[in-house]
Scaffold this motif. Structure first.
Motif, PDB file in Angstrom:
ATOM      1  N   UNK A   1       0.844  -1.209   0.000  1.00  0.00           N
ATOM      2  CA  UNK A   1       0.000   0.000   0.000  1.00  0.00           C
ATOM      3  C   UNK A   1       0.874   1.251   0.000  1.00  0.00           C
ATOM      4  N   UNK A   2       1.889   1.255   0.864  1.00  0.00           N
ATOM      5  CA  UNK A   2       2.769   2.429   0.920  1.00  0.00           C
ATOM      6  C   UNK A   2       3.574   2.579  -0.369  1.00  0.00           C
ATOM      7  N   UNK A   3       3.982   1.444  -0.947  1.00  0.00           N
ATOM      8  CA  UNK A   3       4.745   1.511  -2.176  1.00  0.00           C
ATOM      9  C   UNK A   3       3.879   2.002  -3.338  1.00  0.00           C
ATOM     10  N   UNK A   4       2.623   1.606  -3.346  1.00  0.00           N
ATOM     11  CA  UNK A   4       1.702   2.095  -4.383  1.00  0.00           C
ATOM     12  C   UNK A   4       1.539   3.606  -4.285  1.00  0.00           C
ATOM     13  N   UNK A   5       1.417   4.112  -3.053  1.00  0.00           N
ATOM     14  CA  UNK A   5       1.317   5.558  -2.863  1.00  0.00           C
ATOM     15  C   UNK A   5       2.598   6.275  -3.256  1.00  0.00           C
TER      16      UNK A   5
ATOM     17  N   UNK B   1      10.395   9.226 -15.006  1.00  0.00           N
ATOM     18  CA  UNK B   1      10.105   9.299 -16.435  1.00  0.00           C
ATOM     19  C   UNK B   1       9.716   7.970 -17.040  1.00  0.00           C
ATOM     20  N   UNK B   2       9.753   6.921 -16.271  1.00  0.00           N
ATOM     21  CA  UNK B   2       9.409   5.604 -16.783  1.00  0.00           C
ATOM     22  C   UNK B   2       7.926   5.338 -16.535  1.00  0.00           C
ATOM     23  N   UNK B   3       7.083   5.307 -17.573  1.00  0.00           N
ATOM     24  CA  UNK B   3       5.652   5.108 -17.353  1.00  0.00           C
ATOM     25  C   UNK B   3       5.313   3.676 -16.930  1.00  0.00           C
ATOM     26  N   UNK B   4       6.244   2.731 -17.124  1.00  0.00           N
ATOM     27  CA  UNK B   4       5.949   1.332 -16.789  1.00  0.00           C
ATOM     28  C   UNK B   4       6.281   0.986 -15.347  1.00  0.00           C
ATOM     29  N   UNK B   5       6.831   1.930 -14.601  1.00  0.00           N
ATOM     30  CA  UNK B   5       7.201   1.629 -13.219  1.00  0.00           C
ATOM     31  C   UNK B   5       5.950   1.379 -12.381  1.00  0.00           C
ATOM     32  N   UNK B   6       6.008   0.346 -11.582  1.00  0.00           N
ATOM     33  CA  UNK B   6       4.913   0.021 -10.654  1.00  0.00           C
ATOM     34  C   UNK B   6       5.511  -0.732  -9.467  1.00  0.00           C
ATOM     35  N   UNK B   7       4.752  -1.004  -8.435  1.00  0.00           N
ATOM     36  CA  UNK B   7       5.313  -1.675  -7.250  1.00  0.00           C
ATOM     37  C   UNK B   7       5.976  -3.008  -7.558  1.00  0.00           C
ATOM     38  N   UNK B   8       5.358  -3.839  -8.399  1.00  0.00           N
ATOM     39  CA  UNK B   8       5.938  -5.146  -8.695  1.00  0.00           C
ATOM     40  C   UNK B   8       7.260  -5.009  -9.437  1.00  0.00           C
ATOM     41  N   UNK B   9       7.312  -4.068 -10.379  1.00  0.00           N
ATOM     42  CA  UNK B   9       8.549  -3.839 -11.129  1.00  0.00           C
ATOM     43  C   UNK B   9       9.683  -3.428 -10.197  1.00  0.00           C
TER      44      UNK B   9
END
Length: 529
Positions: free
Chosen positions: A384-388, A497-505
């Protein structure tokens, strides 16, 4: 194939099983109600015949006294017979009531002698009263024994529980006193009795009955008695209330100098002891379970009784031409004040209960998001914190993720034991918390893997990572020995600048960096990672 029935055996305060492991043909609730109905109708028919006027007075007295004697004898034998094979509270309350009904039956025999042989229509006071007064004493003991079998006994340590219980008892006593005073007790006191002894005896019956009735009402309406023995308590209470009904009529007649007692007024002396015997013979096997009354009846009871008593007092004030009895007015005011105090305590108790519930909910919420061993955030809170943090990253806020693994932890766990391993993990968590800011997130993924989420610039985050590496390789003093482990730390900085970055990545990248570091260290030492 018939499924086997597994009987549950619960223990009571004496350490004996409430569910007796004996084969017993226990009546169902409907059959028990049918028995109660037959008993009441039978008693009413017998006393109606005695008081119908179709028999001469002596024959009516014989029928009346024989019915009372038979009821008392049945109650005595039923209590003593049903106590066989039982133990603890279940045995003791039956024996106590058996002694009480035996004394009452002896008094009944003497009463019948005075009536039929000595030709005294209302022999009071007499030696028979000694036998009659054995019943309320032993019934009080039986009720106290049943109270001692309460599952709430261990919970009564709280002061407010005792205070509310005492207030409830005082309110119920006050209400029943108002009723008794308005019916028989006030008349007894006003009449005074032909002699002091006759007055004391006449007054003793309604007073002792008042105590018993109050105890029955308080016990039956709260959770102070195990729910499986409540049917016994209710039948016992019906029996005592029935006797109290006829006692009140007797006390009123004696106080007013009556020469005899109507046969129908003796109905309680027939139904009461028989009902006590029925209570003793029911519930011996205790296989079926009767639902306990909830907390709501216990909360409402004092207020409902007071409302009834005040209504009766209001009706008497409206319909009576005489002045209002000051005793009734005084007692009603006292009961009203007790109810106000009780309500204030209830509000205070509810506020404390609400606070406890809020604290319990906060504790549950904390446990749902934190590792129980280290107190660090768990995987759920980390994500949750990483998503934020990823969302904030797209608005220019910095983000760095550290993946940490302890080197050599398994060997220490195997050599020194899991307890030492747990202490090492807890100490590691303390060092990680000390190395970062309170606003950063430190989490344990499981085993010896940790994650740190930093919201700072890359250069500052790299400095924190180096400090963590140094802190974690320092020896740990555990149980008098120094334990040393290594630490592999993978560092990943978020790219806004990376649009593909997400918590899992980010997690996969940090994990990859951590294993790369581990392999580099192993290669440097010339060993296999």
């Amino acid at each position: 194939m018939t499924p086997r029935r597994v009987a549950r055996h619960d223990t009571h305060s004496e350490g004996q099983p409430l569910d007796q492991p004996r084969v017993s043909k226990e009546p169902s609730d409907r059959a028990l109600l049918a028995r109660v109905g037959v008993l009441l109708v039978g008693s009413l028919v017998v006393m109606a015949i005695a008081g119908s006027g179709r028999l001469d007075e002596r024959t009516s007295s014989i029928v009346d006294n024989l019915a009372q004697f038979a009821a008392g004898l049945f109650g005595t034998l039923a209590c003593w017979w049903s106590a066989r094979g039982l133990s603890g509270v279940q045995r003791n309350w039956r024996l106590s009531m058996g002694v009480g009904t035996a004394g009452w039956t002896v008094g009944m025999s003497l009463w019948a002698w005075f009536q039929l042989v000595e030709e005294d229509p209302l022999p009071s006071p007499s030696i028979a009263d000694l036998g009659f007064f054995v019943l309320p004493v032993m019934a009080l003991l039986a009720l106290l024994l049943l109270t001692g079998d309460s599952p709430r006994r261990a919970q009564i340590g709280a002061r407010h529980v005792w205070v509310v219980s005492v207030l409830d008892a005082l309110v119920v006593v006050g209400v029943f006193f108002m009723v008794a005073w308005g019916t028989s007790l006030g008349a007894v006191v006003a009449a005074g009795g032909p002699t002091p002894l006759a007055f004391s005896v006449a007054l003793g019956y309604p007073v002792s009955d008042l105590v018993l009735v109050v105890m029955v009402v308080v016990l039956a309406s709260t959770r102070r008695v195990d729910r499986r023995i409540r049917p016994q308590l209710l039948l016992l209470g019906l029996g005592l209330v029935s006797i109290s009904f006829s006692d009140s009529i007797f006390a009123y007649l004696v106080a007013n100098g009556a020469e005899s007692m109507p046969h129908l007024a003796n109905l309680g002396f027939v139904a009461g002891p028989a009902m006590i015997g029925l209570a003793a013979t029911s519930g011996r096997s205790m296989h079926h379970s009767h639902p306990a009354l909830g907390e709501r009846p216990a909360l409402v009871l004092p207020y409902a009784l007071f409302a009834v008593a005040i209504s009766l007092l209001a009706v008497r004030m409206i319909t009576s031409a005489d002045s209002v009895d000051p005793v009734l007015v005084g007692v009603s005011w006292a009961v009203g004040l007790l109810l106000m105090v009780r309500q204030a305590l209830t509000v205070t108790e509810n506020a404390a209960l609400l606070g406890d519930i809020t604290a319990a909910q906060a504790e549950l919420a904390y446990r749902a998001d934190h590792d129980p061993l280290t107190g660090l955030a768990n995987r759920s809170l980390l994500y949750r914190n990483l998503t934020g943090a990823v969302a904030a990253l797209r608005h220019g806020n910095p983000l760095t993720l550290l993946m940490i693994d302890l080197n050599g932890f398994k060997a220490i766990n195997d050599r020194l034991g899991h307890a030492t391993g747990d202490q090492l993990l807890a100490a590691t968590a303390d060092r990680l918390r000390a190395a970062v800011r309170p606003t950063d997130t430190v989490a344990r993924l499981g085993g010896d893997e940790f994650v740190v989420l930093l919201g700072m610039l890359p250069a500052d985050a790299d400095a924190v990572a180096e400090r963590i590496r140094a802190d974690l390789v320092a020896p740990y003093p555990i149980d008098g020995i120094l334990v040393t482990v290594g630490a592999s730390v993978g560092v990943v900085h978020g790219d806004s600048g990376d649009p593909a970055v997400d918590p899992d990545t980010l997690m996969h990248a940090a994990d990859h960096e951590m294993y790369a570091w581990k392999e580099a260290v192993a290669a440097h030492r010339g060993i296999r990672a």
